[in-house]
Design a protein around this motif. Structure first.
Motif, mmCIF file in Angstrom:
data_model
loop_
_atom_site.group_PDB
_atom_site.id
_atom_site.type_symbol
_atom_site.label_atom_id
_atom_site.label_comp_id
_atom_site.label_asym_id
_atom_site.label_seq_id
_atom_site.Cartn_x
_atom_site.Cartn_y
_atom_site.Cartn_z
ATOM 1 N N MET A 1 0.902 -1.433 0.222
ATOM 2 C CA MET A 1 0.177 0.163 0.164
ATOM 3 C C MET A 1 0.798 1.578 0.409
ATOM 4 O O MET A 1 2.101 1.134 0.347
ATOM 5 C CB MET A 1 -1.168 0.159 1.409
ATOM 6 C CG MET A 1 -1.786 -1.364 1.470
ATOM 7 S SD MET A 1 -2.739 -0.969 2.786
ATOM 8 C CE MET A 1 -3.899 0.612 2.382
ATOM 9 N N ASN A 2 0.185 2.509 -0.856
ATOM 10 C CA ASN A 2 0.922 3.805 -0.484
ATOM 11 C C ASN A 2 0.679 4.229 1.273
ATOM 12 O O ASN A 2 -0.411 4.211 1.232
ATOM 13 C CB ASN A 2 0.011 4.812 -1.479
ATOM 14 C CG ASN A 2 1.269 5.756 -1.936
ATOM 15 O OD1 ASN A 2 1.704 6.445 -1.269
ATOM 16 N ND2 ASN A 2 0.863 6.493 -2.657
ATOM 17 N N PRO A 3 1.579 5.029 1.943
ATOM 18 C CA PRO A 3 1.970 5.502 3.366
ATOM 19 C C PRO A 3 1.238 6.076 3.346
ATOM 20 O O PRO A 3 0.737 6.939 3.978
ATOM 21 C CB PRO A 3 3.250 5.092 3.166
ATOM 22 C CG PRO A 3 4.009 4.089 2.940
ATOM 23 C CD PRO A 3 3.236 4.529 1.113
ATOM 24 N N VAL A 4 0.537 7.683 1.913
ATOM 25 C CA VAL A 4 0.018 8.095 2.068
ATOM 26 C C VAL A 4 -1.339 8.123 1.115
ATOM 27 O O VAL A 4 -1.865 7.637 0.762
ATOM 28 C CB VAL A 4 0.462 8.951 0.559
ATOM 29 C CG1 VAL A 4 -0.279 10.698 0.767
ATOM 30 C CG2 VAL A 4 1.913 9.440 0.763
ATOM 31 N N ALA A 5 -2.183 8.526 2.356
ATOM 32 C CA ALA A 5 -3.442 7.450 1.681
ATOM 33 C C ALA A 5 -3.847 9.278 0.507
ATOM 34 O O ALA A 5 -4.850 8.099 0.336
ATOM 35 C CB ALA A 5 -4.842 8.100 3.500
ATOM 36 N N LYS A 7 -4.106 13.429 -0.217
ATOM 37 C CA LYS A 7 -3.032 15.413 -0.004
ATOM 38 C C LYS A 7 -4.867 16.108 0.397
ATOM 39 O O LYS A 7 -5.749 16.028 -0.146
ATOM 40 C CB LYS A 7 -2.933 15.557 -1.433
ATOM 41 C CG LYS A 7 -1.170 14.359 -1.105
ATOM 42 C CD LYS A 7 -0.681 14.702 -2.429
ATOM 43 C CE LYS A 7 0.691 14.264 -2.600
ATOM 44 N NZ LYS A 7 1.187 14.549 -4.342
ATOM 45 N N GLU A 12 0.034 15.878 2.320
ATOM 46 C CA GLU A 12 0.281 14.574 2.550
ATOM 47 C C GLU A 12 0.043 13.948 3.774
ATOM 48 O O GLU A 12 0.363 14.393 4.956
ATOM 49 C CB GLU A 12 1.654 13.914 1.992
ATOM 50 C CG GLU A 12 2.053 14.050 0.681
ATOM 51 C CD GLU A 12 3.276 12.805 0.631
ATOM 52 O OE1 GLU A 12 3.750 12.545 1.250
ATOM 53 O OE2 GLU A 12 3.465 12.778 -0.848
ATOM 54 N N MET A 14 -0.743 10.751 5.991
ATOM 55 C CA MET A 14 -0.020 9.459 6.355
ATOM 56 C C MET A 14 -1.576 8.461 6.453
ATOM 57 O O MET A 14 -2.174 8.270 7.901
ATOM 58 C CB MET A 14 0.975 9.644 6.786
ATOM 59 C CG MET A 14 1.865 10.460 6.312
ATOM 60 S SD MET A 14 2.410 10.748 5.083
ATOM 61 C CE MET A 14 3.814 8.506 4.701
ATOM 62 N N TRP A 15 -1.479 7.108 5.763
ATOM 63 C CA TRP A 15 -2.155 6.080 6.566
ATOM 64 C C TRP A 15 -1.695 5.846 8.250
ATOM 65 O O TRP A 15 -2.824 5.489 8.958
ATOM 66 C CB TRP A 15 -2.123 5.053 5.907
ATOM 67 C CG TRP A 15 -3.117 5.004 4.642
ATOM 68 C CD1 TRP A 15 -2.359 4.781 3.142
ATOM 69 C CD2 TRP A 15 -4.432 4.933 4.622
ATOM 70 N NE1 TRP A 15 -3.714 4.413 2.230
ATOM 71 C CE2 TRP A 15 -5.138 4.086 3.751
ATOM 72 C CE3 TRP A 15 -5.106 4.303 5.696
ATOM 73 C CZ2 TRP A 15 -6.051 4.706 2.732
ATOM 74 C CZ3 TRP A 15 -6.452 4.382 5.334
ATOM 75 C CH2 TRP A 15 -6.877 4.323 3.627
ATOM 76 N N ILE A 135 1.861 -0.716 6.605
ATOM 77 C CA ILE A 135 1.762 -0.024 5.492
ATOM 78 C C ILE A 135 3.471 0.757 5.338
ATOM 79 O O ILE A 135 3.010 0.525 4.471
ATOM 80 C CB ILE A 135 0.569 1.420 5.763
ATOM 81 C CG1 ILE A 135 -0.930 0.420 5.261
ATOM 82 C CG2 ILE A 135 0.831 2.249 4.740
ATOM 83 C CD1 ILE A 135 -2.178 0.971 6.787
ATOM 84 N N ASN A 136 3.631 1.294 6.155
ATOM 85 C CA ASN A 136 4.987 1.669 6.004
ATOM 86 C C ASN A 136 6.424 1.053 6.417
ATOM 87 O O ASN A 136 7.360 1.388 5.407
ATOM 88 C CB ASN A 136 5.275 2.664 7.119
ATOM 89 C CG ASN A 136 4.452 3.650 7.955
ATOM 90 O OD1 ASN A 136 3.475 3.965 6.358
ATOM 91 N ND2 ASN A 136 4.580 4.804 8.536
ATOM 92 N N GLN A 137 5.981 -0.398 5.774
ATOM 93 C CA GLN A 137 7.426 -1.652 5.758
ATOM 94 C C GLN A 137 7.847 -1.232 6.792
ATOM 95 O O GLN A 137 9.187 -1.474 6.191
ATOM 96 C CB GLN A 137 7.664 -1.803 4.136
ATOM 97 C CG GLN A 137 6.131 -1.680 3.594
ATOM 98 C CD GLN A 137 6.230 -3.219 2.686
ATOM 99 O OE1 GLN A 137 6.760 -3.811 2.512
ATOM 100 N NE2 GLN A 137 4.967 -3.362 3.677
#
Length: 243
Positions: A1-5, A7, A12, A14-15, A135-137
């Motif tokens: 997943m993209n860490p950015v939910a 804008k 940004e 973030m999740w 989500i941020n890995q």
């Protein structure tokens, strides 16, 4: 997943922040209901949360910065860059305890009752917030061949965020049950939270690859040992004093 939910005006969102916010809101709702039930009052708890939540975030940051000082002393501008990552739950817990002690004395309230009200909410918030690590890995473990391992950078590793999330949720359920059915002295629920969370964190931390270190020692494991021993002593003292 993209860490950015998404804008907002180019900023940004973030999740990770969204999940933390969800955990805070659900935990606050749960605590407010319990506070009203036992007579502490919603207004008192709301006032406490208005102090505790921002100061807990600051405490989490200070804790992280303190144990990664070699980096931050070379990059002092990054100390205030909360969005760049670097929050430690132990710092948040310590800050919250200090705030609750000061607040309860100022308002002439029982700290232990307040702590019992908030303890399950802390566990629930942590269970939800840990998914931000996925989500941020980040906050993953060492390589593993277990079937539930996750792939990070092409390597199958322990999903330590998941271990802790499950553990925190089980602690949450246990504390709710214990508070309703077994608690005999104020403070027991909070002390059990510290004991149980410290126990699971000690073992999970041994699997992680991103631990904060003091020499060869993992800081979280040292703090967890303290978080088991001292609450155990207090638990027994308070039970004996009640008898």
């Amino acid at each position: 997943m993209n860490p950015v939910a998404f804008k907002i005006f180019g900023i940004e969102i973030m999740w990770y922040g969204i999940l933390i916010a969800i955990g805070v809101v659900l935990g606050a709702i749960l605590a407010l209901r319990e506070a009203e039930r036992i007579g502490i009052g919603e207004d008192n708890l709301i006032d406490l949360l208005l102090y505790a939540i921002p100061l807990a975030l600051i405490g989490a940051r200070i804790y992280y910065v303190a144990f990664t000082w070699d980096y931050f002393k070379q990059n002092p501008k990054e100390i205030l860059n909360f969005r760049g990552g670097g929050l430690a739950i132990h710092g948040a817990i310590i800050a919250s305890i200090i705030v609750a002690i000061v607040f309860s004395r100022k308002r002439n309230l029982d700290f232990w009752k307040i702590a019992d009200v908030c303890a399950p909410s802390l566990a629930l918030g942590q269970a939800i917030g840990r998914w931000g690590n996925y989500i941020n890995q980040e906050a993953y473990g060492i390589p593993t061949d277990l079937p539930w391992g996750i792939i990070i950078d092409g390597v199958k590793v322990h999903p330590t965020f998941l271990y802790e999330s499950i553990g925190d949720f089980l602690i949450f359920l246990f504390l709710i049950w214990y508070r309703r059915n077994k608690s005999k002295v104020s403070g027991e629920v909070f002390l059990l939270y510290l004991i149980l969370y410290s126990s699971i964190r000690f073992f999970i931390e041994g699997l992680r690859t991103d631990s904060l270190m003091v020499g060869p020692l993992r800081v979280a494991q040292l703090v967890s040992i303290i978080g088991i021993i001292i609450p155990l002593i207090y638990f027994n003292i308070r039970r004996k004093s009640k008898k």
